[in-house]
Design a protein around this motif. Structure first.
Motif, PDB file in Angstrom:
ATOM      1  N   ALA A  71       0.978  -1.201   0.077  1.00 39.38           N
ATOM      2  CA  ALA A  71       0.075   0.065   0.123  1.00 39.38           C
ATOM      3  C   ALA A  71       0.905   1.290  -0.050  1.00 39.38           C
ATOM      4  CB  ALA A  71      -1.010  -0.082   1.160  1.00 39.38           C
ATOM      5  N   LEU A  72       2.112   1.278   0.769  1.00 41.46           N
ATOM      6  CA  LEU A  72       2.701   2.458   0.856  1.00 41.46           C
ATOM      7  C   LEU A  72       3.459   2.656  -0.673  1.00 41.46           C
ATOM      8  CD1 LEU A  72       4.764   2.076   4.108  1.00 41.46           C
ATOM      9  CD2 LEU A  72       2.810   3.527   3.416  1.00 41.46           C
ATOM     10  N   MET A  73       3.659   1.568  -1.517  1.00 40.37           N
ATOM     11  CA  MET A  73       4.090   1.686  -2.589  1.00 40.37           C
ATOM     12  C   MET A  73       3.374   2.104  -3.961  1.00 40.37           C
ATOM     13  SD  MET A  73       6.392  -1.826  -2.738  1.00 40.37           S
ATOM     14  CE  MET A  73       7.525  -2.403  -1.388  1.00 40.37           C
ATOM     15  N   MET A  74       2.230   1.889  -3.387  1.00 43.65           N
ATOM     16  CA  MET A  74       1.268   2.837  -4.461  1.00 43.65           C
ATOM     17  C   MET A  74       1.569   4.316  -4.883  1.00 43.65           C
ATOM     18  SD  MET A  74      -2.379   1.478  -2.841  1.00 43.65           S
ATOM     19  CE  MET A  74      -3.575   2.356  -4.016  1.00 43.65           C
ATOM     20  N   PHE A  75       2.019   4.924  -3.752  1.00 43.48           N
ATOM     21  CA  PHE A  75       2.222   6.457  -4.083  1.00 43.48           C
ATOM     22  C   PHE A  75       3.304   6.610  -4.975  1.00 43.48           C
ATOM     23  CE2 PHE A  75       0.545   6.110  -0.071  1.00 43.48           C
ATOM     24  CZ  PHE A  75      -0.730   7.006  -0.085  1.00 43.48           C
ATOM     25  N   GLY A  76       4.009   5.550  -5.466  1.00 40.70           N
ATOM     26  CA  GLY A  76       5.029   5.758  -6.534  1.00 40.70           C
ATOM     27  C   GLY A  76       6.259   5.794  -5.906  1.00 40.70           C
ATOM     28  N   PRO A  77       7.412   5.790  -6.702  1.00 40.92           N
ATOM     29  CA  PRO A  77       8.819   5.942  -6.312  1.00 40.92           C
ATOM     30  C   PRO A  77       9.127   6.991  -5.444  1.00 40.92           C
ATOM     31  CG  PRO A  77       8.753   6.369  -8.683  1.00 40.92           C
ATOM     32  CD  PRO A  77       7.407   5.800  -8.450  1.00 40.92           C
ATOM     33  N   SER A 111       4.027  15.801  -3.705  1.00 41.21           N
ATOM     34  CA  SER A 111       4.796  14.837  -4.115  1.00 41.21           C
ATOM     35  C   SER A 111       4.559  13.376  -3.715  1.00 41.21           C
ATOM     36  CB  SER A 111       6.290  15.120  -3.700  1.00 41.21           C
ATOM     37  OG  SER A 111       6.401  14.742  -2.207  1.00 41.21           O
ATOM     38  N   ASN A 112       5.010  12.289  -4.360  1.00 37.35           N
ATOM     39  CA  ASN A 112       4.674  10.841  -3.946  1.00 37.35           C
ATOM     40  C   ASN A 112       5.145  10.877  -2.435  1.00 37.35           C
ATOM     41  OD1 ASN A 112       4.345  10.785  -6.564  1.00 37.35           O
ATOM     42  ND2 ASN A 112       5.953   9.384  -6.976  1.00 37.35           N
ATOM     43  N   ASP A 113       6.300  11.344  -1.842  1.00 36.14           N
ATOM     44  CA  ASP A 113       6.846  10.900  -0.565  1.00 36.14           C
ATOM     45  C   ASP A 113       5.769  11.939   0.351  1.00 36.14           C
ATOM     46  OD1 ASP A 113       8.604   9.395  -1.051  1.00 36.14           O
ATOM     47  OD2 ASP A 113      10.510  10.886  -1.440  1.00 36.14           O
ATOM     48  N   ASP A 114       5.581  12.993  -0.137  1.00 38.46           N
ATOM     49  CA  ASP A 114       4.429  13.585   0.969  1.00 38.46           C
ATOM     50  C   ASP A 114       3.193  13.219   1.232  1.00 38.46           C
ATOM     51  OD1 ASP A 114       6.328  15.741   1.281  1.00 38.46           O
ATOM     52  OD2 ASP A 114       5.361  17.252   0.055  1.00 38.46           O
ATOM     53  N   LEU A 115       2.828  12.666   0.239  1.00 40.51           N
ATOM     54  CA  LEU A 115       1.375  11.869   0.281  1.00 40.51           C
ATOM     55  C   LEU A 115       1.605  10.657   1.006  1.00 40.51           C
ATOM     56  CD1 LEU A 115      -0.124  12.388  -3.415  1.00 40.51           C
ATOM     57  CD2 LEU A 115      -0.871  13.333  -1.198  1.00 40.51           C
ATOM     58  N   ARG A 116       2.594  10.091   0.764  1.00 36.93           N
ATOM     59  CA  ARG A 116       2.847   8.656   1.515  1.00 36.93           C
ATOM     60  C   ARG A 116       3.111   8.905   3.210  1.00 36.93           C
ATOM     61  NH1 ARG A 116       5.825   5.530  -1.931  1.00 36.93           N
ATOM     62  NH2 ARG A 116       7.343   7.326  -2.264  1.00 36.93           N
ATOM     63  N   GLN A 117       3.623   9.951   3.399  1.00 39.08           N
ATOM     64  CA  GLN A 117       3.856  10.499   4.701  1.00 39.08           C
ATOM     65  C   GLN A 117       2.476  10.819   5.470  1.00 39.08           C
ATOM     66  OE1 GLN A 117       6.840  11.165   6.797  1.00 39.08           O
ATOM     67  NE2 GLN A 117       5.108  10.633   8.281  1.00 39.08           N
ATOM     68  N   ARG A 118       1.478  11.408   4.613  1.00 35.97           N
ATOM     69  CA  ARG A 118       0.329  11.803   5.005  1.00 35.97           C
ATOM     70  C   ARG A 118      -0.408  10.610   5.307  1.00 35.97           C
ATOM     71  NH1 ARG A 118      -2.715  16.449   1.658  1.00 35.97           N
ATOM     72  NH2 ARG A 118      -0.890  17.376   1.980  1.00 35.97           N
ATOM     73  N   PHE A 119      -0.340   9.496   4.538  1.00 35.69           N
ATOM     74  CA  PHE A 119      -0.942   8.284   4.672  1.00 35.69           C
ATOM     75  C   PHE A 119      -0.542   7.295   6.105  1.00 35.69           C
ATOM     76  CE2 PHE A 119      -1.217   3.482   3.805  1.00 35.69           C
ATOM     77  CZ  PHE A 119      -2.642   3.389   3.976  1.00 35.69           C
ATOM     78  N   VAL A 120       0.897   7.524   6.079  1.00 30.35           N
ATOM     79  CA  VAL A 120       1.301   7.110   7.537  1.00 30.35           C
ATOM     80  C   VAL A 120       0.450   7.604   8.747  1.00 30.35           C
ATOM     81  CG1 VAL A 120       3.168   6.284   8.769  1.00 30.35           C
ATOM     82  CG2 VAL A 120       3.407   6.093   6.239  1.00 30.35           C
ATOM     83  N   ASP A 121       0.710   9.109   8.586  1.00 29.11           N
ATOM     84  CA  ASP A 121       0.364   9.544   9.853  1.00 29.11           C
ATOM     85  C   ASP A 121      -1.246   9.153  10.160  1.00 29.11           C
ATOM     86  OD1 ASP A 121       2.643  10.844  10.166  1.00 29.11           O
ATOM     87  OD2 ASP A 121       2.325  12.478   9.119  1.00 29.11           O
ATOM     88  N   MET A 122      -1.880   9.389   8.997  1.00 31.72           N
ATOM     89  CA  MET A 122      -3.505   9.110   9.080  1.00 31.72           C
ATOM     90  C   MET A 122      -3.798   7.506   9.604  1.00 31.72           C
ATOM     91  SD  MET A 122      -6.033   9.069   5.836  1.00 31.72           S
ATOM     92  CE  MET A 122      -6.061   7.343   5.314  1.00 31.72           C
ATOM     93  N   THR A 123      -2.909   6.569   9.106  1.00 30.49           N
ATOM     94  CA  THR A 123      -3.159   5.307   9.564  1.00 30.49           C
ATOM     95  C   THR A 123      -2.760   4.682  10.810  1.00 30.49           C
ATOM     96  OG1 THR A 123      -2.883   4.890   7.247  1.00 30.49           O
ATOM     97  CG2 THR A 123      -3.211   2.960   8.264  1.00 30.49           C
ATOM     98  N   VAL A 124      -1.591   5.069  11.455  1.00 30.54           N
ATOM     99  CA  VAL A 124      -1.344   4.684  12.543  1.00 30.54           C
ATOM    100  C   VAL A 124      -2.244   4.787  13.528  1.00 30.54           C
ATOM    101  CG1 VAL A 124       0.371   5.219  14.282  1.00 30.54           C
ATOM    102  CG2 VAL A 124       1.202   5.221  12.109  1.00 30.54           C
ATOM    103  N   PRO A 125      -2.977   5.832  13.763  1.00 27.80           N
ATOM    104  CA  PRO A 125      -4.053   5.998  15.051  1.00 27.80           C
ATOM    105  C   PRO A 125      -5.290   4.764  14.745  1.00 27.80           C
ATOM    106  CG  PRO A 125      -4.033   8.123  13.816  1.00 27.80           C
ATOM    107  CD  PRO A 125      -2.887   7.373  13.378  1.00 27.80           C
TER     108      PRO A 125
END
Ligand code: 3HC
Length: 327
Positions: free
Chosen positions: A208-214, A234-248
């Motif tokens: 799922a984290l890889m979906m955001f691209g390289p 950017s791909n990494d910004d969105l990936r970070q946003r997803f991690v922050d949302m998903t942890v809780p």
């Protein structure tokens, strides 16, 4: 070509917009929408066709891993919800093909490009759905990641794509909740059910984290797509946003994300997480994922078996047109 260490973001953006029509630059500067008949650079058009087609193909191929579970859903209620969800994905694909067609391409050509491997679809749909919990993990993680990636696309500079995204995102939000609810039920059920939910999350987290691209430093299209207002983050910004949302949310599910390095970083105001092994993403994109071959064979077979439907629809349309002409 894609920027260097000495350029500010504004300078980089300006450079990406060199050689584009004045009217186009003005529209972007005022956050206006580019519409199908507006003047636009060829490269902008080609980028949109590439991204929208890939997105449409992903929605359609994405029906397979979950469609696979419709006949085995554990209750009538679950079956009805899953059928509705899979139908929604078909609808998303159709909106997106229609959006791509406003750029002057033909849907049949896009399908040919997919079937012959000239166009891509999302890496995530090349993983198998081994248990019912995988349907929950796809809803929670995959649709969750899709929402994080696609909500900013509602502000994409190309009008038809942006408008299609508004409805798509509303429906994705329902999909994400149904996945969460499946996992919540399992994680609060028997020990075996909880183990099944944890196993699904363990297998789907990194894909799922890889979906955001390289990563950003290896994403050849990002700088220009961002200057053009197609991508907003950017791909990494969105990936970070997803991690922050998903942890809780994982805590609420009482499930563990399979990454011991996840922890809140007070200084950054974000969660740290482990470095991702992107060789897996590149292998899957190249066609070497666990299910690439199966997904494409199924897609091509379904397309060929549906030829009579397309022929019947074309014959009916021709008959209608001839009738109208005679009237
Ligand atoms: N899977 C397959 N290919 C991928 C990929 C992925 N997860 N991530 C990147 N790539 C490809 C790109 O297409 C590009 O190849 P190309 O130039 O030959 O097209 C290459 O890897 C380099 O990546 P870039 O970051 O430079 O490419 P982009 O700027 O296009 O960014 C993207 C990739 C973030 C996926 C972007 O295209 C995007 O935001 N697309 C729209 C959303 C989308 O298509 N989502 C797919 C999932 S749909 C879905 O999840 C359905 C839902 O129901 C669950």
């Amino acid at each position: 070509m894609y920027g260097n260490d000495y350029e500010t973001p504004d300078a980089q953006r300006a450079r990406q917009l060199e050689d584009t029509p004045e009217s186009f630059r003005e529209l972007l500067a005022t956050e206006g929408r580019v519409e199908p008949r507006d003047e636009m650079p060829d490269a902008y058009r080609r980028t949109l066709v590439r991204q929208i087609a890939q997105h449409a193909h992903s929605e359609i191929i994405g029906m397979q891993p979950e469609g696979n579970w419709i006949s085995r859903a554990p209750s009538l209620r679950r079956k009805a919800i899953l059928m509705a969800k899979v139908q929604d994905e078909a609808g998303h694909g159709l909106y997106l093909y229609a959006a791509a067609e406003t750029l002057g391409v033909d849907r049949a050509d896009l399908l040919d490009a997919l079937h012959s491997g000239r166009q891509k679809y999302s890496s995530i749909f090349n993983y198998p759905t081994l248990t019912w919990a995988d349907v929950g993990a796809i809803g929670w993680l995959v649709d969750g990641a899709a929402i994080v990636n696609q909500v900013p696309l509602c502000r994409c500079s190309y009008g038809p794509y942006a408008r299609a995204m508004v409805r798509v995102c509303k429906e994705e939000s329902f999909h994400q909740r149904q996945g969460f609810e499946i996992l919540h039920t399992l994680s609060h059920g028997s020990p075996a059910q909880k183990a099944m939910a944890q196993d699904a999350v363990d297998r789907y987290w990194f894909p799922a984290l890889m979906m955001f691209g390289p990563p950003d430093d290896n994403s050849p299209n990002s700088a220009r797509s961002m200057a053009w207002g197609i991508k907003r983050h950017s791909n990494d910004d969105l990936r970070q946003r997803f991690v922050d949302m998903t942890v809780p949310q994982a805590q609420a599910l009482d499930l563990t994300l399979p990454d011991p390095e996840i922890r809140w970083n007070e200084d950054r105001g974000h969660h740290d997480f482990a470095e991702i092994d992107f060789t897996e993403l590149f292998e899957v994109i190249k066609g070497n994922g666990p299910c690439n071959q199966q997904r494409m064979e199924h897609k091509v077979r379904a397309h060929e078996e549906g030829a009579w439907v397309r022929e019947a629809a074309a014959a009916f349309a021709a008959k209608q047109a001839a009738g109208e002409g005679a009237a």
